[in-house]
Design an enzyme around this catalytic site. Structure first.
Site, PDB file in Angstrom:
ATOM      1  N   GLU A 232      63.955 -21.783 -18.507  1.00  0.00           N
ATOM      2  CA  GLU A 232      64.166 -23.144 -19.021  1.00  0.00           C
ATOM      3  C   GLU A 232      62.950 -24.019 -18.771  1.00  0.00           C
ATOM      4  O   GLU A 232      62.363 -23.996 -17.685  1.00  0.00           O
ATOM      5  CB  GLU A 232      65.390 -23.753 -18.330  1.00  0.00           C
ATOM      6  CG  GLU A 232      66.231 -24.595 -19.234  1.00  0.00           C
ATOM      7  CD  GLU A 232      66.890 -23.761 -20.337  1.00  0.00           C
ATOM      8  OE1 GLU A 232      66.421 -23.859 -21.486  1.00  0.00           O
ATOM      9  OE2 GLU A 232      67.863 -23.052 -20.053  1.00  0.00           O
ATOM     10  N   HIS A 233      62.576 -24.791 -19.787  1.00  0.00           N
ATOM     11  CA  HIS A 233      61.419 -25.693 -19.747  1.00  0.00           C
ATOM     12  C   HIS A 233      60.114 -24.922 -19.556  1.00  0.00           C
ATOM     13  O   HIS A 233      59.140 -25.452 -19.024  1.00  0.00           O
ATOM     14  CB  HIS A 233      61.587 -26.768 -18.666  1.00  0.00           C
ATOM     15  CG  HIS A 233      62.601 -27.813 -19.031  1.00  0.00           C
ATOM     16  ND1 HIS A 233      62.302 -28.903 -19.809  1.00  0.00           N
ATOM     17  CD2 HIS A 233      63.926 -27.913 -18.738  1.00  0.00           C
ATOM     18  CE1 HIS A 233      63.397 -29.643 -19.978  1.00  0.00           C
ATOM     19  NE2 HIS A 233      64.394 -29.055 -19.345  1.00  0.00           N
ATOM     20  N   THR A 234      60.106 -23.681 -19.988  1.00  0.00           N
ATOM     21  CA  THR A 234      58.885 -22.868 -19.956  1.00  0.00           C
ATOM     22  C   THR A 234      58.246 -22.755 -21.332  1.00  0.00           C
ATOM     23  O   THR A 234      57.059 -22.481 -21.446  1.00  0.00           O
ATOM     24  CB  THR A 234      59.201 -21.452 -19.444  1.00  0.00           C
ATOM     25  OG1 THR A 234      60.312 -20.938 -20.186  1.00  0.00           O
ATOM     26  CG2 THR A 234      59.538 -21.459 -17.960  1.00  0.00           C
ATOM     27  N   ASP A 235      59.029 -22.966 -22.394  1.00  0.00           N
ATOM     28  CA  ASP A 235      58.513 -22.653 -23.733  1.00  0.00           C
ATOM     29  C   ASP A 235      57.356 -23.553 -24.145  1.00  0.00           C
ATOM     30  O   ASP A 235      56.405 -23.101 -24.783  1.00  0.00           O
ATOM     31  CB  ASP A 235      59.626 -22.646 -24.785  1.00  0.00           C
ATOM     32  CG  ASP A 235      60.303 -23.987 -25.001  1.00  0.00           C
ATOM     33  OD1 ASP A 235      60.260 -24.844 -24.083  1.00  0.00           O
ATOM     34  OD2 ASP A 235      60.885 -24.178 -26.070  1.00  0.00           O
TER      35      ASP A 235
ATOM     36  N   ALA B 237      75.262 -30.989 -27.039  1.00  0.00           N
ATOM     37  CA  ALA B 237      75.635 -30.118 -25.919  1.00  0.00           C
ATOM     38  C   ALA B 237      74.467 -29.288 -25.404  1.00  0.00           C
ATOM     39  O   ALA B 237      74.583 -28.599 -24.410  1.00  0.00           O
ATOM     40  CB  ALA B 237      76.771 -29.185 -26.340  1.00  0.00           C
TER      41      ALA B 237
ATOM     42  N   SER C  43      71.356 -26.371 -29.294  1.00  0.00           N
ATOM     43  CA  SER C  43      70.411 -26.374 -30.421  1.00  0.00           C
ATOM     44  C   SER C  43      71.036 -26.642 -31.776  1.00  0.00           C
ATOM     45  O   SER C  43      70.736 -25.973 -32.767  1.00  0.00           O
ATOM     46  CB  SER C  43      69.620 -25.065 -30.468  1.00  0.00           C
ATOM     47  OG  SER C  43      68.797 -24.970 -29.353  1.00  0.00           O
ATOM     48  N   SER C  44      71.902 -27.639 -31.852  1.00  0.00           N
ATOM     49  CA  SER C  44      72.453 -28.008 -33.153  1.00  0.00           C
ATOM     50  C   SER C  44      71.359 -28.523 -34.081  1.00  0.00           C
ATOM     51  O   SER C  44      71.399 -28.286 -35.293  1.00  0.00           O
ATOM     52  CB  SER C  44      73.558 -29.060 -32.989  1.00  0.00           C
ATOM     53  OG  SER C  44      73.077 -30.193 -32.277  1.00  0.00           O
ATOM     54  N   SER C  45      70.338 -29.193 -33.538  1.00  0.00           N
ATOM     55  CA  SER C  45      69.264 -29.714 -34.393  1.00  0.00           C
ATOM     56  C   SER C  45      68.409 -28.574 -34.945  1.00  0.00           C
ATOM     57  O   SER C  45      68.084 -28.551 -36.136  1.00  0.00           O
ATOM     58  CB  SER C  45      68.396 -30.721 -33.633  1.00  0.00           C
ATOM     59  OG  SER C  45      67.771 -30.119 -32.519  1.00  0.00           O
TER      60      SER C  45
ATOM     61  N   ASP D 272      63.939 -22.756 -29.473  1.00  0.00           N
ATOM     62  CA  ASP D 272      65.201 -22.960 -30.183  1.00  0.00           C
ATOM     63  C   ASP D 272      65.130 -22.424 -31.606  1.00  0.00           C
ATOM     64  O   ASP D 272      65.979 -21.644 -32.047  1.00  0.00           O
ATOM     65  CB  ASP D 272      65.566 -24.448 -30.203  1.00  0.00           C
ATOM     66  CG  ASP D 272      65.860 -24.983 -28.816  1.00  0.00           C
ATOM     67  OD1 ASP D 272      65.884 -24.183 -27.867  1.00  0.00           O
ATOM     68  OD2 ASP D 272      66.063 -26.200 -28.689  1.00  0.00           O
TER      69      ASP D 272
END
Length: 388
Positions: free
Chosen positions: A35-38, A124, A127-129, A173
């Site tokens: 997480e928060h690596t991309d 939530a 990745s709905s966007s 995402d």
């Protein structure tokens, strides 16, 4: 009735009995670890979900786009000649941004009636966007006969997210939404977009996504602040003589040798999370390939601890939810997933223990937070595709 049939029927109701030409689907995604690596050129390990975004389309010839959604009350209308961001167009801006990006490539339609139905809970962190962007991009690629590679579609949608929507996110995402495969997770090196599809054999366990039901607005969160802190950390490591293209190129050994020289505690902690989280992703892939789910669960726990204490993107809802889930029947690992500041957790739970797990977590979370969480059990699903 299938979701596709529901979407077609809803389209007909909205557009006075007209029938859509085609229907497309893009999944949401859950990141298992990394997480928060991309956006730091690191490793991530997401899987596409079976929850996602459905889009029905009927082409027009007058340059007008009509947008309706089963999830949003507001309707959006604009013209092919006006594809600029407008705050009043709310959720329609994601679609406008992709249309604009395609138009700049010389790929465009002459208007369309669109109906969107999403089964991903909004805000939530699933990745709905990205799902909405990718279903639009894939649809346009097919209808304009461009047939762009999925990696290119993901890159295009990341640019839309960054430049059109103003959210400085990485590419994970869109990549997971575009290239996901049923019953597999994706081990992605975001520095060069190479990836490996890793079989997700969970045996008697299930992946449970739990929504804190605290709404999280990514663009309004401290996401961009964290990115800036990482950029500052990279600058300081370079000033110390390390030849690095990205923060993730710093090895754990290099970090051990230089970490005491990063004086700012906040910058130190942010850098430490990124470097050790990359190491956890590599370890997670190895243990999963061996079928060692207990070891994978411990890595999930370690990831959450780092996100809470070094990266500070969790909050009381996520932290309490993870704590309760780890103490609940059948759970061998739990962590926040997504950008944080609310949103969801992902847990590994023995299928036979799910009823007891749900009961205990619901009661103990509500007792402290004041409202109940929502649970989703989703298999690893396929990436964006047309529904036939």
């Amino acid at each position: 009735m299938s979701e596709k049939e529901k979407v077609i029927r809803a389209f007909e109701e909205v557009y006075d009995g007209q029938v859509p030409d085609r229907v497309f689907f893009a999944p949401g995604r859950v990141n298992l670890i990394g997480e928060h690596t991309d956006y730091n050129g690191g490793f991530v390990f997401p899987a596409a979900l079976t929850l996602g975004t459905y889009m029905a389309i009927r082409q027009r010839e007058d340059g007008v786009y009509n947008l309706a959604s089963g999830n949003m009350e507001s309707r959006v209308q604009f013209n092919q000649q006006d594809l600029n961001y407008k705050e009043s167009d709310t959720w329609g801006n994601y679609i406008k941004g992709v249309l604009q990006a395609f138009s700049q490539k010389g790929l465009k339609l002459n208007g369309a009636d669109l109906y969107v139905w999403g089964t991903i809970p909004n805000g939530a962190g699933l990745s709905s966007s990205a799902s909405l962007e990718m279903v639009t991009a894939f649809m346009l690629s097919e209808l304009t006969n461009a047939e762009l590679p999925r990696v290119e579609l993901a890159q295009l949608c990341q640019v839309v997210e960054n430049q059109f929507m103003g959210v400085n996110s990485g590419i994970m995402d869109q990549f997971a939404v575009g290239l996901g495969e049923k019953d597999h997770a994706l081990f992605i090196d975001t520095a060069n977009l190479t990836y490996e599809k890793v079989p997700l054999d969970l045996g008697e366990y299930k992946l449970v996504v739990t929504n804190t039901n605290k709404r999280r607005e990514l663009a309004d969160s401290k996401y961009n602040e964290r990115r800036s802190e990482c950029e500052e950390g990279l600058k300081q490591l370079r000033d110390l003589g390390l030849q690095l293209e990205s923060l993730s190129e710093c090895t754990p050994e290099q970090w051990q040798a230089h970490k005491e020289q990063i004086q700012d505690t906040t910058i130190h902690n942010r850098v430490q999370h990124v470097i050790l989280e990359n190491q956890r992703v590599e370890q997670a892939v190895k243990v999963l390939k061996k079928g060692d789910l207990e070891a994978f669960g411990l890595l999930m726990d370690a990831s959450h601890h780092s996100l809470a204490h070094d990266y500070e993107v969790t909050g009381k809802e996520l932290d309490h939810l993870v704590e309760v889930q780890r103490q609940s029947p059948g759970c061998i690992g739990s962590r926040m997933t997504g950008a944080g500041f609310g949103g969801c957790t992902v847990s590994l739970v023995k299928e036979a223990d799910l009823p007891a797990f749900f009961d205990k977590v619901t009661a103990e979370y509500a007792e402290v937070i004041g409202y109940e969480p929502t649970f989703y059990i989703s298999d690893a699903g396929a990436g964006v595709h047309e529904l036939y």
